[in-house]
Design a protein around this motif. Sequence first.
Motif, PDB file in Angstrom:
ATOM      1  N   ARG A  91       0.810  -1.214   0.000  1.00 20.44           N
ATOM      2  CA  ARG A  91       0.000   0.000   0.000  1.00 20.44           C
ATOM      3  C   ARG A  91       0.851   1.275   0.000  1.00 20.44           C
ATOM      4  O   ARG A  91       0.328   2.368   0.073  1.00 20.44           O
ATOM      5  CB  ARG A  91      -0.927   0.016   1.222  1.00 20.44           C
ATOM      6  CG  ARG A  91      -1.962  -1.093   1.231  1.00 20.44           C
ATOM      7  CD  ARG A  91      -3.010  -0.844   2.311  1.00 20.44           C
ATOM      8  NE  ARG A  91      -2.465  -0.840   3.642  1.00 20.44           N
ATOM      9  CZ  ARG A  91      -2.460  -1.879   4.479  1.00 20.44           C
ATOM     10  NH1 ARG A  91      -2.971  -3.033   4.073  1.00 20.44           N
ATOM     11  NH2 ARG A  91      -1.950  -1.770   5.682  1.00 20.44           N
ATOM     12  N   GLY A  92       2.172   1.097  -0.037  1.00 23.68           N
ATOM     13  CA  GLY A  92       3.059   2.249  -0.093  1.00 23.68           C
ATOM     14  C   GLY A  92       3.572   2.712   1.245  1.00 23.68           C
ATOM     15  O   GLY A  92       4.200   3.776   1.330  1.00 23.68           O
ATOM     16  N   GLY A  93       3.330   1.964   2.307  1.00 26.53           N
ATOM     17  CA  GLY A  93       3.780   2.367   3.629  1.00 26.53           C
ATOM     18  C   GLY A  93       5.222   1.990   3.882  1.00 26.53           C
ATOM     19  O   GLY A  93       5.820   1.179   3.172  1.00 26.53           O
ATOM     20  N   ASP A  94       5.796   2.571   4.929  1.00 28.63           N
ATOM     21  CA  ASP A  94       7.175   2.264   5.298  1.00 28.63           C
ATOM     22  C   ASP A  94       7.215   1.456   6.584  1.00 28.63           C
ATOM     23  O   ASP A  94       6.202   1.223   7.230  1.00 28.63           O
ATOM     24  CB  ASP A  94       8.002   3.544   5.433  1.00 28.63           C
ATOM     25  CG  ASP A  94       7.465   4.465   6.531  1.00 28.63           C
ATOM     26  OD1 ASP A  94       6.402   4.157   7.102  1.00 28.63           O
ATOM     27  OD2 ASP A  94       8.107   5.494   6.797  1.00 28.63           O
ATOM     28  N   ALA A  95       8.428   1.022   6.953  1.00 23.65           N
ATOM     29  CA  ALA A  95       8.589   0.165   8.126  1.00 23.65           C
ATOM     30  C   ALA A  95       8.177   0.882   9.406  1.00 23.65           C
ATOM     31  O   ALA A  95       7.586   0.274  10.306  1.00 23.65           O
ATOM     32  CB  ALA A  95      10.034  -0.309   8.233  1.00 23.65           C
ATOM     33  N   THR A  96       8.458   2.173   9.505  1.00 24.26           N
ATOM     34  CA  THR A  96       8.100   2.921  10.709  1.00 24.26           C
ATOM     35  C   THR A  96       6.587   2.985  10.886  1.00 24.26           C
ATOM     36  O   THR A  96       6.070   2.784  11.986  1.00 24.26           O
ATOM     37  CB  THR A  96       8.687   4.339  10.647  1.00 24.26           C
ATOM     38  OG1 THR A  96      10.109   4.263  10.566  1.00 24.26           O
ATOM     39  CG2 THR A  96       8.294   5.135  11.879  1.00 24.26           C
ATOM     40  N   GLY A  97       5.873   3.280   9.801  1.00 27.25           N
ATOM     41  CA  GLY A  97       4.415   3.296   9.877  1.00 27.25           C
ATOM     42  C   GLY A  97       3.852   1.952  10.280  1.00 27.25           C
ATOM     43  O   GLY A  97       2.883   1.867  11.044  1.00 27.25           O
ATOM     44  N   HIS A 414      -4.104   5.494   3.892  1.00 27.58           N
ATOM     45  CA  HIS A 414      -3.542   6.028   5.132  1.00 27.58           C
ATOM     46  C   HIS A 414      -2.351   5.213   5.614  1.00 27.58           C
ATOM     47  O   HIS A 414      -1.824   5.488   6.683  1.00 27.58           O
ATOM     48  CB  HIS A 414      -4.612   6.037   6.232  1.00 27.58           C
ATOM     49  CG  HIS A 414      -5.689   7.043   5.972  1.00 27.58           C
ATOM     50  ND1 HIS A 414      -6.922   6.925   6.536  1.00 27.58           N
ATOM     51  CD2 HIS A 414      -5.731   8.150   5.204  1.00 27.58           C
ATOM     52  CE1 HIS A 414      -7.703   7.936   6.130  1.00 27.58           C
ATOM     53  NE2 HIS A 414      -6.983   8.683   5.331  1.00 27.58           N
ATOM     54  N   ALA A 415      -1.969   4.211   4.852  1.00 30.69           N
ATOM     55  CA  ALA A 415      -0.852   3.376   5.284  1.00 30.69           C
ATOM     56  C   ALA A 415       0.385   4.224   5.474  1.00 30.69           C
ATOM     57  O   ALA A 415       0.739   5.043   4.635  1.00 30.69           O
ATOM     58  CB  ALA A 415      -0.575   2.294   4.236  1.00 30.69           C
ATOM     59  N   GLY A 416       1.049   3.983   6.615  1.00 34.78           N
ATOM     60  CA  GLY A 416       2.276   4.709   6.910  1.00 34.78           C
ATOM     61  C   GLY A 416       2.057   6.017   7.616  1.00 34.78           C
ATOM     62  O   GLY A 416       2.998   6.700   7.961  1.00 34.78           O
ATOM     63  N   ARG A 417       0.789   6.413   7.841  1.00 36.25           N
ATOM     64  CA  ARG A 417       0.534   7.690   8.498  1.00 36.25           C
ATOM     65  C   ARG A 417       0.059   7.527   9.931  1.00 36.25           C
ATOM     66  O   ARG A 417      -0.147   8.500  10.618  1.00 36.25           O
ATOM     67  CB  ARG A 417      -0.540   8.464   7.724  1.00 36.25           C
ATOM     68  CG  ARG A 417      -0.186   8.726   6.277  1.00 36.25           C
ATOM     69  CD  ARG A 417      -1.262   9.588   5.673  1.00 36.25           C
ATOM     70  NE  ARG A 417      -1.126   9.695   4.233  1.00 36.25           N
ATOM     71  CZ  ARG A 417      -1.962  10.376   3.483  1.00 36.25           C
ATOM     72  NH1 ARG A 417      -2.980  11.018   4.038  1.00 36.25           N
ATOM     73  NH2 ARG A 417      -1.804  10.433   2.177  1.00 36.25           N
ATOM     74  N   GLY A 418      -0.172   6.311  10.367  1.00 34.49           N
ATOM     75  CA  GLY A 418      -0.741   6.095  11.695  1.00 34.49           C
ATOM     76  C   GLY A 418      -2.195   5.744  11.562  1.00 34.49           C
ATOM     77  O   GLY A 418      -2.824   5.982  10.532  1.00 34.49           O
ATOM     78  N   PRO A 419      -2.807   5.112  12.577  1.00 34.02           N
ATOM     79  CA  PRO A 419      -4.164   4.626  12.503  1.00 34.02           C
ATOM     80  C   PRO A 419      -5.178   5.681  12.104  1.00 34.02           C
ATOM     81  O   PRO A 419      -6.167   5.378  11.445  1.00 34.02           O
ATOM     82  CB  PRO A 419      -4.423   4.101  13.919  1.00 34.02           C
ATOM     83  CG  PRO A 419      -3.077   3.784  14.446  1.00 34.02           C
ATOM     84  CD  PRO A 419      -2.160   4.803  13.842  1.00 34.02           C
ATOM     85  N   ALA A 420      -4.974   6.908  12.531  1.00 30.09           N
ATOM     86  CA  ALA A 420      -5.971   7.936  12.222  1.00 30.09           C
ATOM     87  C   ALA A 420      -5.785   8.528  10.840  1.00 30.09           C
ATOM     88  O   ALA A 420      -6.643   9.255  10.342  1.00 30.09           O
ATOM     89  CB  ALA A 420      -5.917   9.059  13.256  1.00 30.09           C
ATOM     90  N   GLY A 421      -4.672   8.205  10.199  1.00 27.07           N
ATOM     91  CA  GLY A 421      -4.411   8.743   8.882  1.00 27.07           C
ATOM     92  C   GLY A 421      -4.097  10.216   8.872  1.00 27.07           C
ATOM     93  O   GLY A 421      -4.100  10.854   7.828  1.00 27.07           O
ATOM     94  N   ARG A 434       4.366   8.693   3.044  1.00 25.67           N
ATOM     95  CA  ARG A 434       5.422   8.563   4.036  1.00 25.67           C
ATOM     96  C   ARG A 434       6.132   9.894   4.229  1.00 25.67           C
ATOM     97  O   ARG A 434       6.217  10.699   3.310  1.00 25.67           O
ATOM     98  CB  ARG A 434       6.432   7.498   3.590  1.00 25.67           C
ATOM     99  CG  ARG A 434       5.874   6.095   3.625  1.00 25.67           C
ATOM    100  CD  ARG A 434       6.884   5.098   3.135  1.00 25.67           C
ATOM    101  NE  ARG A 434       7.121   5.225   1.698  1.00 25.67           N
ATOM    102  CZ  ARG A 434       8.072   4.565   1.040  1.00 25.67           C
ATOM    103  NH1 ARG A 434       8.873   3.764   1.689  1.00 25.67           N
ATOM    104  NH2 ARG A 434       8.210   4.717  -0.254  1.00 25.67           N
ATOM    105  N   PRO A 435       6.690  10.138   5.416  1.00 25.87           N
ATOM    106  CA  PRO A 435       7.392  11.389   5.648  1.00 25.87           C
ATOM    107  C   PRO A 435       8.660  11.465   4.824  1.00 25.87           C
ATOM    108  O   PRO A 435       9.311  10.463   4.567  1.00 25.87           O
ATOM    109  CB  PRO A 435       7.704  11.340   7.143  1.00 25.87           C
ATOM    110  CG  PRO A 435       7.692   9.901   7.488  1.00 25.87           C
ATOM    111  CD  PRO A 435       6.672   9.280   6.592  1.00 25.87           C
ATOM    112  N   ALA A 436       8.994  12.655   4.409  1.00 25.00           N
ATOM    113  CA  ALA A 436      10.181  12.836   3.589  1.00 25.00           C
ATOM    114  C   ALA A 436      11.273  13.520   4.385  1.00 25.00           C
ATOM    115  O   ALA A 436      11.034  14.138   5.417  1.00 25.00           O
ATOM    116  CB  ALA A 436       9.832  13.681   2.353  1.00 25.00           C
ATOM    117  N   GLY A 437      12.502  13.397   3.883  1.00 23.40           N
ATOM    118  CA  GLY A 437      13.615  14.129   4.455  1.00 23.40           C
ATOM    119  C   GLY A 437      13.987  13.661   5.854  1.00 23.40           C
ATOM    120  O   GLY A 437      13.796  12.516   6.236  1.00 23.40           O
TER     121      GLY A 437
END
Length: 500
Positions: A91-97, A414-421, A434-437
């Motif tokens: 879904r495009g999320g990262d490991a941290t999410g 909302h994948a990678g942004r946290g449950p609330a998106g 996902r967050p950049a930088g």
Amino acid sequence: MRRLARLAARTPADRERYLDLLRGLAIIMVVLGHWTIATIYHNDRGQPDGHSALPEIPWAYPLTWAVQVMPLFFLVGGYANAASLAAHRRRGGDATGWLLGRSARLLRPTTALVLVLAGGAFVGRLAGVDPSMVRTVVWFATIPLWFLAAYFAVVPLTPPMYALHRRFGLAAPVALALLVAVGDLGRGLGPDWVALPNYLLGWLAIHQLGFAWYDARQGDCRHDRRRHDARQGHRPPDRTPAGGRAGIRTRCLPMSRPAALTMVAAGLTVAVLLTGPGPYPVNMISLPGERLANAAPPSVALLAVATAQLGVILLLRERAERWLRRSRPWQAVIAVNSVVLTVFLWQLSAVVLLVGALNGLGVLPTPAAGSAAWLAWRLPWVLMLAVVLAGLVAVFGPIEARTGRSIANRRPEHAGRGPAGGHGGTGRPRGDGRPAGRWAGVRGVLTVAGFAAVVFAMAANSATAKTAPEPLGLPVAALLAYLAGAGTLRVLRSGWGSRG
């Protein structure tokens, strides 16, 4: 019931329902095992206390080979973590999410237990209860946290360990098992602290097998080197069937009946040799004073028993899967798993409440462990505890159930942004959510630090003596570390730092 029926009807056809059944059964076995083996007595000060009856009933030691189900949790956890991580990345999320999402389901029920126990201890101290007595009660109620400490240490390692699995396949758990053997040799010949890495290495070895089970279900069995060679025009990738032979570098767990029988035979043979003529105790549930305790930390003897257990599980798999295709059994499994962590966390709090009530009424039985009276008391004891635990689950279970539903209902975008998106921080988000930088790195470091603080808190609580004069029941440093770690993860899940 209607909600359970709807959930059962919406279950994907490719879901490994058997693993959900195993998770629920393992929890039930742990709870019944803790309740059944407990013996209650009055200490020198006339206060109720308890300990394991195993030292008084050595005839039950071989039974621990069946009821030691901690390996099941890590096996099922490995499969579940691999499946959810793969879906999250698709879904495009990262490991941290992904880590933040996993922390929600684990931490919310656990935080409820920690806060209730700390609050109860504070009230007890205001009422004049002796600090050592407060600590004894909280220590007993928080015994389940020692397992969660190990699991919380394993979860953040899932992304790199799954990458290792994709590269080396079943060679990874074999190497981890060899390292466990080295740790056992060290504590056999030297100080106990030499084997401390086994607390992580042993459970990681079993967790890796869960990865292999997941890849077997996907039919994706060759390691990445052969896939790379295929892209370069060499031998095409081999999608070896789950029961096929592909060597130790295969990513797939062998699932065939001959493979399962081999696991049972080999696991039992090695376990018998290690605990008979070998130096390991027969008991698979660690007891004080054991030089080579099998579960604290995990030993190669426990890994051998876990191998035999895995073989038995695979032998029963097809029949269980057919049974779970029926609506009512599957609804029951869904119901148990919706509050499975709550049941695990509050099982010994039920003991504390029941013992306190019976002692207050002056009717607390304290038969000697292993006696006929003790054995006769097992059934009514377990039935009363089941009633108390049902009440606790009714109160605290909705916390876990709501968390599970909120995660399941999260929209893919909302994948990678946290449950609330939601978003937080400053700057512009990347196109994949996902967050950049530099914020991505900061968010990742804080997430790992949050997990580490929670692991430290649980381990510190388990290592603190049960009679230590702790005014809040939990060691102050452990309580502060837990609140800091859980709070950090909660803030990150809310969306802070999700913009670069």
